[in-house]
Design an enzyme around this catalytic site. Structure first.
Site, PDB file in Angstrom:
ATOM      1  N   GLY A   1       0.825  -1.200   0.000  1.00  0.00           N
ATOM      2  CA  GLY A   1       0.000   0.000   0.000  1.00  0.00           C
ATOM      3  C   GLY A   1       0.861   1.251   0.000  1.00  0.00           C
ATOM      4  N   PHE A   2       0.220   2.385  -0.145  1.00  0.00           N
ATOM      5  CA  PHE A   2       0.912   3.677  -0.239  1.00  0.00           C
ATOM      6  C   PHE A   2       1.809   3.931   0.978  1.00  0.00           C
ATOM      7  CE2 PHE A   2      -0.013   8.457   0.420  1.00  0.00           C
ATOM      8  CZ  PHE A   2       1.215   8.824  -0.096  1.00  0.00           C
ATOM      9  N   ILE A   3       1.222   3.958   2.162  1.00  0.00           N
ATOM     10  CA  ILE A   3       1.993   4.261   3.373  1.00  0.00           C
ATOM     11  C   ILE A   3       2.893   3.079   3.742  1.00  0.00           C
ATOM     12  CG2 ILE A   3       1.845   4.802   5.836  1.00  0.00           C
ATOM     13  CD1 ILE A   3      -0.839   6.228   5.182  1.00  0.00           C
ATOM     14  N   LYS A  12     -13.021   1.907  11.624  1.00  0.00           N
ATOM     15  CA  LYS A  12     -11.705   2.263  12.174  1.00  0.00           C
ATOM     16  C   LYS A  12     -11.804   2.600  13.665  1.00  0.00           C
ATOM     17  CE  LYS A  12      -8.411   2.339   9.856  1.00  0.00           C
ATOM     18  NZ  LYS A  12      -7.483   1.217   9.563  1.00  0.00           N
ATOM     19  N   TYR A  32     -16.777   3.613   6.902  1.00  0.00           N
ATOM     20  CA  TYR A  32     -15.315   3.463   6.970  1.00  0.00           C
ATOM     21  C   TYR A  32     -14.805   3.944   8.322  1.00  0.00           C
ATOM     22  CZ  TYR A  32     -10.471   5.040   6.459  1.00  0.00           C
ATOM     23  OH  TYR A  32      -9.142   5.298   6.669  1.00  0.00           O
TER      24      TYR A  32
END
Length: 333
Positions: free
Chosen positions: A12-14, A158, A154
């Site tokens: 993933g990005f991070i 979380k 979402y």
């Protein structure tokens, strides 16, 4: 002795940027990623290919929610640190496909917590989001503020993972830090994020969708600055309270920490930075607020600075320019 990190969401990005920095600092890294098709899988594959150039990195492809998968990997690898970044992201997509958020975010996080219970790491760090602040209008967002009225599914999943992790921290004395990320951007970013979509549309001569008629602000956080925060927090194991602004639990080695730039940028100023970096003007399609979205985000950095000192803060124009340079190079446009 080489330290070992197990990172979920490593393609993933991070996760990609974090793994790069861990490897550069001499860590041995085991990465897990489900390679879901929420966005272009080729981008994820390229990230893993880059990480695999290091002999200290091993990649596993598989879904978090697969029963026993994470536990088996953790029992074999026995990491010093677990960094759980994998998740189904996106506010708007959670309206269309809520079950994917249950599977990845709730069941997937449960599997990670069970693995940590079986083989306790020195520190477990899990990604949350600034979206959990929801209807809270008190700015800047501080970790001790109420975060009980999430406005998207979402965000609700979380917030649930924060509560789940707290219970495990309490029951099994697992040192746990939750990150609340604030609108992360930069090279190798996600195609579903505004910066990526805006750059692509402007280069193609297409209009961009501007929600709430542009009356929005975001605490845009450059990915390198955010990763610096994660790396420093690895050794900031929850223990002693550092002030009345500390979110440290009264019954568990658990806290939640904002990682943001601490300076919200108006959406229209963000778009102006993109136009400057591209040397082109955007055609704006002004639209009302989208369901589940919030008009502004702004991170209070008091706690993170007390724990690890001030973070670098990349100026928005410089950060956007680096993304545009990467985008032009990657897509050859």
């Amino acid at each position: 002795m080489t330290r070992k990190a197990f990172v979920t969401g490593s393609a993933g990005f991070i996760g990609f940027h974090l793994c790069q920095r861990l490897l550069a600092e001499g860590w041995q890294v085991l990465g897990l990623d489900g390679m879901s098709d929420y966005y272009d899988v080729t981008l994820k594959q390229r990230r893993h290919q880059m990480l695999l150039q290091s002999q200290a990195f091993r990649a596993v492809e598989g879904l978090l929610e697969t029963p026993g998968l994470v536990r088996g990997l953790v029992e074999e690898f026995r990491p010093d640190v677990i960094v759980h970044l994998a998740a189904q992201a996106g506010v708007r997509y959670s309206i269309d496909a809520p079950r994917s958020y249950v599977d990845a975010n709730l069941i997937g996080t449960f599997e990670v917590l069970e693995a940590a219970r079986a083989v306790p790491p020195a520190h477990m760090l899990l990604a949350s989001t600034s979206s959990v602040f929801g209807a809270n209008a008190q700015m800047p967002y501080a970790e001790v503020h109420q975060a009980d009225h999430q406005m998207s599914f979402y965000a609700a999943t979380k917030k649930a993972t924060e509560a789940m992790a707290h219970s495990y921290a309490h029951l099994y004395t697992l040192p746990t830090t939750m990150f609340r990320f604030f609108t992360v951007y930069g090279p190798w970013g996600r195609p579903d994020m505004a910066l990526f979509k805006f750059v692509k549309a402007i280069l193609e001569g297409a209009p961009i969708d501007v929600y709430n008629h542009g009356d929005m602000r975001r605490d845009f956080t450059y990915v390198d600055d955010l990763v610096t925060g994660i790396l420093r927090l690895i050794d900031a194991v929850p223990g002693e309270r550092v002030g009345d602004f500390d979110s440290l639990s009264p019954v568990a080695p658990w806290r939640v920490v904002n990682i943001g730039n601490g300076a919200p940028v108006p959406l229209l100023a963000f778009i102006a930075a993109i136009e400057a970096a591209l040397g082109r003007s955007a055609e704006k399609n002004m639209l009302p607020m989208q369901p589940g979205d919030v008009p502004a985000t702004w991170a209070d950095a008091t706690l993170i600075e007390a724990l690890i000192g001030p973070l670098p803060r990349t100026e928005i124009g410089a950060g956007v320019q680096r993304f545009v340079d990467w985008y032009r190079d990657y897509y050859q446009v």
